[in-house]
Design an enzyme around this catalytic site. Structure first.
Site, PDB file in Angstrom:
ATOM      1  N   ASP A   1     -41.674  18.331  48.265  1.00 57.88           N
ATOM      2  CA  ASP A   1     -42.839  18.766  47.494  1.00 57.88           C
ATOM      3  C   ASP A   1     -42.615  20.133  46.853  1.00 57.88           C
ATOM      4  OD1 ASP A   1     -42.783  19.665  50.217  1.00 57.88           O
ATOM      5  OD2 ASP A   1     -44.728  20.608  49.872  1.00 57.88           O
ATOM      6  N   GLU A   2     -43.356  20.373  45.809  1.00 59.38           N
ATOM      7  CA  GLU A   2     -43.492  21.696  45.195  1.00 59.38           C
ATOM      8  C   GLU A   2     -42.159  22.441  45.044  1.00 59.38           C
ATOM      9  OE1 GLU A   2     -47.905  22.878  46.786  1.00 59.38           O
ATOM     10  OE2 GLU A   2     -46.251  23.192  48.163  1.00 59.38           O
ATOM     11  N   ALA A   3     -41.135  21.717  44.581  1.00 62.71           N
ATOM     12  CA  ALA A   3     -39.816  22.356  44.441  1.00 62.71           C
ATOM     13  C   ALA A   3     -39.741  23.080  43.093  1.00 62.71           C
ATOM     14  CB  ALA A   3     -38.724  21.296  44.573  1.00 62.71           C
TER      15      ALA A   3
END
Ligand code: TNX
Length: 498
Positions: free
Chosen positions: A308-310
């Site tokens: 997630d949220e990279a």
């Protein structure tokens, strides 16, 4: 409101509406709501002389029977009015059970020990809160709608002891939740000992959000959690978040960062600023070691890679990274799970994707995963995130996905969240509890209960027959049970708590 009968049989409420409303039949207060319930006449009175039989006798079936004996105040014996049996019909599936209670006795039948265990949880909820007594005569057929009914605990932002996690497992298993996803690493902390990379835990685990002392599980402690969870028919799903959310790992081993520079640990609550170096071979040696050690400690079939949220990883790098990590996970005998962002990569069939984003423009990521043969775990943030505040007066929690009342968390369907992702594509539901703002297990419970109970019901019970006006009365009746179990909970104003 039918107080007379409810006072006699605490597992039952009369569901009558307001003035002038037609009287509805009495209903058992079990959560999740069973598939079918027929109330009979009278009740079975359990007491010190009650004996239970179990067949076949194995250490596992005896353990389940012992839990019921304890709840009834009775004992296991060679003959008696309470019978637990394996060998139920195929329609009960892997987790279902048939339960018949008459004034003369109790018969609980399942195909699997898990089914017997779930039936015992139902019986516990039919007993008076906190003690043995009378169980209403009832016939219940029950089995889950979805195979995956999960909770997630973020032990990275704040750390929770083995004892705390066991306590949480007890509470979730009471509501037939069968997965506990442990978010074991993030920017602020690394919480599992990895023998081949020891500084991850000793350095990366040494603090937490706000600068507390942190902590980590030794491998032996992690195995103890896995074993305890198994004894409650809860499967542990380990998550190591990558390629983002890795600052604690980079601070422990600077060579994993592209700039290779040492950095202090981080104790704030920002997201999206750290990345493993996708172009370095050391990164894949690291992932291989970590996945290998953790997979070997985890009997369940899944390994959650986060994903997630990279925001600090370029898209092309992200896609390349996920496909390589997917192969590593497979090589260690596990099926990969990732947050919905992994839908950007090329996925192997059988991958699980966890939908979370409230941003409608991004929901196509879960659909893209489904088109590649993935199944979805539904965790829509505005409904299922246990770390959202209930309302403006809630002190704990965040509010980026909005306030989430008990009503909001109950009134949604997993098959109607994402265009192109229907019930058939959904393996189940999961309620994540991110711990930026929570430090104690009592605070965890305050946010989780009662919302997690509604999500457990969405995961277990048929969509037809679920409605808020009836659910809130069953929920109200659970208050004394949560109290008896010592589980902290939020007395939401929309529920007429007893
Ligand atoms: C988003 S949801 C995150 C977490 C935060 C959480 C706080 C997701 C996959 N990532 O890193 O803790 O919001 O609610």
């Amino acid at each position: 409101m039918g107080r007379g009968r409810a006072a006699l049989l605490t597992g039952v409420v009369m569901l009558t509406g307001g003035a002038g409303a037609k009287a509805a039949p009495p209903m058992v207060t079990v959560i999740p709501k069973p598939v079918s319930v027929e109330l009979g006449r009278g009740a079975f009175a359990a007491g010190a002389k009650t004996t239970l039989t179990v067949s076949p006798v194995t250490s596992e079936t005896r353990r389940i029977a012992a839990e019921l004996a304890d709840a009834l105040g009775g004992r296991i014996g060679p003959a008696g009015p309470v019978a637990l049996e394996l060998g139920g019909p195929a329609r009960l599936g892997d987790e279902g059970y048939d339960l018949t209670v008459t004034s003369a006795g109790i018969r609980l039948v399942a195909r699997t020990p898990a089914g017997l265990f779930h039936g015992v949880q139902t019986l516990r909820q039919l007993l008076p809160a906190g003690g043995p007594g009378r169980i209403p005569a009832v016939t219940i057929r029950d089995y889950p709608r979805f195979a995956w009914r999960g909770a997630m605990l973020d032990v990275a932002r704040h750390f929770f002891s083995v004892r705390d996690v066991r306590r949480f497992i007890d509470a979730i298993a009471f509501y037939k939740v069968n997965r506990l996803h442990l978010h074991l690493s993030d920017d602020q902390g690394w919480r599992i000992a990895i023998d081949s990379w020891p500084r991850l835990a000793t350095h990366g685990g040494s603090t937490a959000v706000g600068g507390g002392k942190g902590g980590y599980y030794t491998q032996r402690q992690y195995s103890a959690i896995v074993a305890y969870a198994r004894s409650r028919y809860v499967e542990i799903v380990p998550e190591i978040d990558m390629p983002g959310h890795v600052h604690a790992a980079l601070s422990s081993y600077p060579k994993l960062a592209c700039d290779g520079k040492p950095s202090p640990l981080y104790t704030g609550i920002d997201v999206g600023f750290s990345s493993l170096c996708v172009g370095k071979e050391a990164t894949y040696a690291f992932v291989d070691d970590v996945v290998g050690e953790l997979a070997a400690l985890t009997p369940g079939p899944w390994f959650h890679i986060g994903g997630d949220e990279a925001a600090a990883t370029k898209t092309a790098d992200y896609v390349r990274f996920v496909s390589r990590v997917q192969q590593i996970v497979e090589r260690h005998g596990k099926r990969m799970i990732g947050w919905e962002e992994i839908g950007r990569a090329k996925l192997a069939a059988g991958t699980l994707v966890q939908h979370w984003n409230v941003d409608l423009a991004k929901t196509e990521l879960s659909r893209r995963a489904v088109e590649q043969g993935a199944m979805v775990i539904m965790s829509p943030a505005a409904k299922a995130y246990l770390d959202m505040k209930y309302d403006p007066s809630t002190k704990l929690g965040l509010r980026w996905a909005g306030y989430t009342s008990v009503l909001d968390s109950y009134t949604w369907d997993p098959g109607r969240q994402v265009a192109g992702v229907g019930s058939r594509d959904v393996l189940g539901v999961e309620a994540p509890l991110w711990s930026e703002t929570v430090r104690t297990i009592a605070e965890v419970e305050y946010l989780a209960f009662p919302r997690l109970m509604g999500i457990a019901e969405i995961g277990w019970s048929p969509a037809r027959g679920r409605n808020w006006s009836e659910y809130r009365l069953r929920l109200a009746a659970q208050g004394p049970r949560l109290e008896a179990l010592g589980v902290n909970f939020y007395r939401a104003p929309e529920v007429p708590w007893r």
